[in-house]
Scaffold this motif. Sequence first.
Motif, PDB file in Angstrom:
ATOM      1  N   ILE A  73      15.726   2.269   6.410  1.00  0.00           N
ATOM      2  CA  ILE A  73      15.019   1.055   6.792  1.00  0.00           C
ATOM      3  C   ILE A  73      13.961   1.390   7.836  1.00  0.00           C
ATOM      4  CG2 ILE A  73      16.940  -0.485   6.248  1.00  0.00           C
ATOM      5  CD1 ILE A  73      17.676  -0.518   9.194  1.00  0.00           C
ATOM      6  N   THR A  74      12.917   0.579   7.902  1.00  0.00           N
ATOM      7  CA  THR A  74      11.864   0.797   8.877  1.00  0.00           C
ATOM      8  C   THR A  74      12.303   0.326  10.258  1.00  0.00           C
ATOM      9  OG1 THR A  74      10.866  -1.358   8.414  1.00  0.00           O
ATOM     10  CG2 THR A  74      10.059   0.528   7.146  1.00  0.00           C
ATOM     11  N   SER A  75      11.584   0.819  11.276  1.00  0.00           N
ATOM     12  CA  SER A  75      11.947   0.441  12.645  1.00  0.00           C
ATOM     13  C   SER A  75      10.771   0.680  13.573  1.00  0.00           C
ATOM     14  CB  SER A  75      13.153   1.258  13.134  1.00  0.00           C
ATOM     15  OG  SER A  75      12.743   2.554  13.518  1.00  0.00           O
ATOM     16  N   GLY A  76      10.993   0.370  14.861  1.00  0.00           N
ATOM     17  CA  GLY A  76       9.975   0.593  15.870  1.00  0.00           C
ATOM     18  C   GLY A  76       9.960   1.992  16.425  1.00  0.00           C
ATOM     19  N   GLY A  77      10.876   2.873  15.986  1.00  0.00           N
ATOM     20  CA  GLY A  77      10.865   4.247  16.454  1.00  0.00           C
ATOM     21  C   GLY A  77      12.109   4.652  17.215  1.00  0.00           C
TER      22      GLY A  77
ATOM     23  N   THR B 284      18.151   3.982  10.109  1.00  0.00           N
ATOM     24  CA  THR B 284      16.935   3.441  10.698  1.00  0.00           C
ATOM     25  C   THR B 284      15.972   4.584  11.013  1.00  0.00           C
ATOM     26  OG1 THR B 284      16.090   1.956  12.415  1.00  0.00           O
ATOM     27  CG2 THR B 284      17.897   3.393  13.061  1.00  0.00           C
ATOM     28  N   THR B 285      14.720   4.434  10.611  1.00  0.00           N
ATOM     29  CA  THR B 285      13.785   5.559  10.604  1.00  0.00           C
ATOM     30  C   THR B 285      12.597   5.325  11.540  1.00  0.00           C
ATOM     31  OG1 THR B 285      12.695   4.643   8.624  1.00  0.00           O
ATOM     32  CG2 THR B 285      14.470   6.238   8.273  1.00  0.00           C
ATOM     33  N   GLY B 286      11.499   4.796  11.019  1.00  0.00           N
ATOM     34  CA  GLY B 286      10.301   4.565  11.818  1.00  0.00           C
ATOM     35  C   GLY B 286       9.390   3.604  11.089  1.00  0.00           C
ATOM     36  N   GLY B 287       8.122   3.557  11.477  1.00  0.00           N
ATOM     37  CA  GLY B 287       7.166   2.664  10.835  1.00  0.00           C
ATOM     38  C   GLY B 287       6.883   3.070   9.400  1.00  0.00           C
ATOM     39  N   PRO B 288       6.404   2.138   8.578  1.00  0.00           N
ATOM     40  CA  PRO B 288       6.205   2.409   7.146  1.00  0.00           C
ATOM     41  C   PRO B 288       5.146   3.460   6.840  1.00  0.00           C
ATOM     42  CG  PRO B 288       5.314   0.257   7.748  1.00  0.00           C
ATOM     43  CD  PRO B 288       6.107   0.739   8.919  1.00  0.00           C
ATOM     44  N   ALA B 289       4.250   3.766   7.801  1.00  0.00           N
ATOM     45  CA  ALA B 289       3.202   4.759   7.557  1.00  0.00           C
ATOM     46  C   ALA B 289       3.515   6.103   8.199  1.00  0.00           C
ATOM     47  CB  ALA B 289       1.851   4.246   8.064  1.00  0.00           C
ATOM     48  N   GLY B 290       4.744   6.279   8.691  1.00  0.00           N
ATOM     49  CA  GLY B 290       5.108   7.511   9.374  1.00  0.00           C
ATOM     50  C   GLY B 290       5.993   8.419   8.539  1.00  0.00           C
ATOM     51  N   THR B 291       6.188   9.626   9.033  1.00  0.00           N
ATOM     52  CA  THR B 291       7.001  10.620   8.327  1.00  0.00           C
ATOM     53  C   THR B 291       8.480  10.232   8.328  1.00  0.00           C
ATOM     54  OG1 THR B 291       5.436  12.332   9.008  1.00  0.00           O
ATOM     55  CG2 THR B 291       7.573  13.083   8.196  1.00  0.00           C
TER      56      THR B 291
ATOM     57  N   GLN C 291       0.734  -0.022  19.361  1.00  0.00           N
ATOM     58  CA  GLN C 291       0.644  -0.193  17.922  1.00  0.00           C
ATOM     59  C   GLN C 291       1.376   0.907  17.155  1.00  0.00           C
ATOM     60  OE1 GLN C 291      -3.713  -0.249  18.358  1.00  0.00           O
ATOM     61  NE2 GLN C 291      -3.735  -2.191  17.261  1.00  0.00           N
ATOM     62  N   SER C 292       1.832   0.557  15.969  1.00  0.00           N
ATOM     63  CA  SER C 292       2.433   1.540  15.066  1.00  0.00           C
ATOM     64  C   SER C 292       1.342   2.428  14.501  1.00  0.00           C
ATOM     65  CB  SER C 292       3.168   0.823  13.933  1.00  0.00           C
ATOM     66  OG  SER C 292       2.243   0.095  13.138  1.00  0.00           O
ATOM     67  N   PHE C 293       1.747   3.453  13.736  1.00  0.00           N
ATOM     68  CA  PHE C 293       0.777   4.399  13.182  1.00  0.00           C
ATOM     69  C   PHE C 293      -0.265   3.692  12.306  1.00  0.00           C
ATOM     70  CE2 PHE C 293       4.139   8.030  13.221  1.00  0.00           C
ATOM     71  CZ  PHE C 293       4.124   8.010  14.599  1.00  0.00           C
ATOM     72  N   ASP C 294       0.215   2.871  11.366  1.00  0.00           N
ATOM     73  CA  ASP C 294      -0.728   2.228  10.449  1.00  0.00           C
ATOM     74  C   ASP C 294      -1.609   1.218  11.168  1.00  0.00           C
ATOM     75  OD1 ASP C 294       1.569   0.752  10.840  1.00  0.00           O
ATOM     76  OD2 ASP C 294       1.643  -0.064   8.813  1.00  0.00           O
ATOM     77  N   GLU C 295      -1.052   0.516  12.153  1.00  0.00           N
ATOM     78  CA  GLU C 295      -1.866  -0.411  12.947  1.00  0.00           C
ATOM     79  C   GLU C 295      -2.934   0.340  13.739  1.00  0.00           C
ATOM     80  OE1 GLU C 295       1.543  -3.851  13.803  1.00  0.00           O
ATOM     81  OE2 GLU C 295       1.268  -2.170  15.197  1.00  0.00           O
ATOM     82  N   SER C 296      -2.563   1.497  14.286  1.00  0.00           N
ATOM     83  CA  SER C 296      -3.515   2.305  15.048  1.00  0.00           C
ATOM     84  C   SER C 296      -4.671   2.768  14.169  1.00  0.00           C
ATOM     85  CB  SER C 296      -2.818   3.524  15.658  1.00  0.00           C
ATOM     86  OG  SER C 296      -1.858   3.141  16.624  1.00  0.00           O
TER      87      SER C 296
END
Length: 325
Positions: A70-74, A40-47, A177-182
Amino acid sequence: MKKIISIVLVLTMVLALGVSAAFADAPAPKDGGSKDLKFTTGGPAGTYFAFGGVMAQKVSEVTSSNITAITSGGSSANIDALDMGDAQLAFSQSDVLYAAYTGQRTFEEPITGFSVVAPLYMEQVQIITLNPDIKSVADLKGKSVSIGAAGSGVYYNAIDVLGAFGITEDDIKPTYQSFDESVEALKDGQIDAAFVVAGAPTPAVTSLAATNTMYLISLEDDVIDALIEKYPSYIKVTIPADVYGLEADTVTVAVGAVIIASNDVSDADVYNFLYGVFENLDELEQIHAKASELSLEFATSFNGVPYHSGAAAYFADKGFDVPVA
């Protein structure tokens, strides 16, 4: 002539033995790896997600361990996923995993069912805005500010930095918000600024800078000193101007990006993860620039939370000792 031939044969045998010994001492992937490990990693637009996927694919290619990113909330959500058995490997910020392990901040009880695999690189606290009048964190008071997705380490860092200026959540109009939402909210004028905590360059921030006049807010030296004194997980860093094509460098703080694993994960799988990454850095660098920041010295430098025994075994093969439970 016979004497010369004999000497050549002896030298050839010595060289062959030396090469064999070198290969005997070199790490090798372990048999018996799992066929279904969730990372489990992070949001789809993050490193976390981008680089995590690259690492997972390489490990799956070169070892018997099969890992899916997989993506996650952090960070906080990732630790919860390990604790509930929904994932076996995870990314986490160093400050968040330490808080979880020791039962601090929002973690009411210590969570100790995980251990460190390796810290990989530093993650900068990036405060982004499209408003040239916002020149300091102090200017965020009364503004609409994204302070990270629920369950993310970004939230912790945003609260810490705002607090250093005497600003609370009640003093701003917070969004979560996630990175891409921000980034989309900034483009649409829905928010004034956003906190992004990730290795720079961060894909979401890069995309914003490519199509907009973007600014990163620097932190004042006295604020940085106060933050580090209160929260030793932070270190002072500089984001060079050319990372995002800005006019000046940005001074801020950073935390570590750390891979952790459930204690139930086998030694073979953790060993294979490190083998797949550190024995293939040249290839990984061709796919994702973040790989160039990895080193065994940094990977073996974590204190405060024990390493997984599989990690200890790999690092021992590379000549490094790490603390285990």
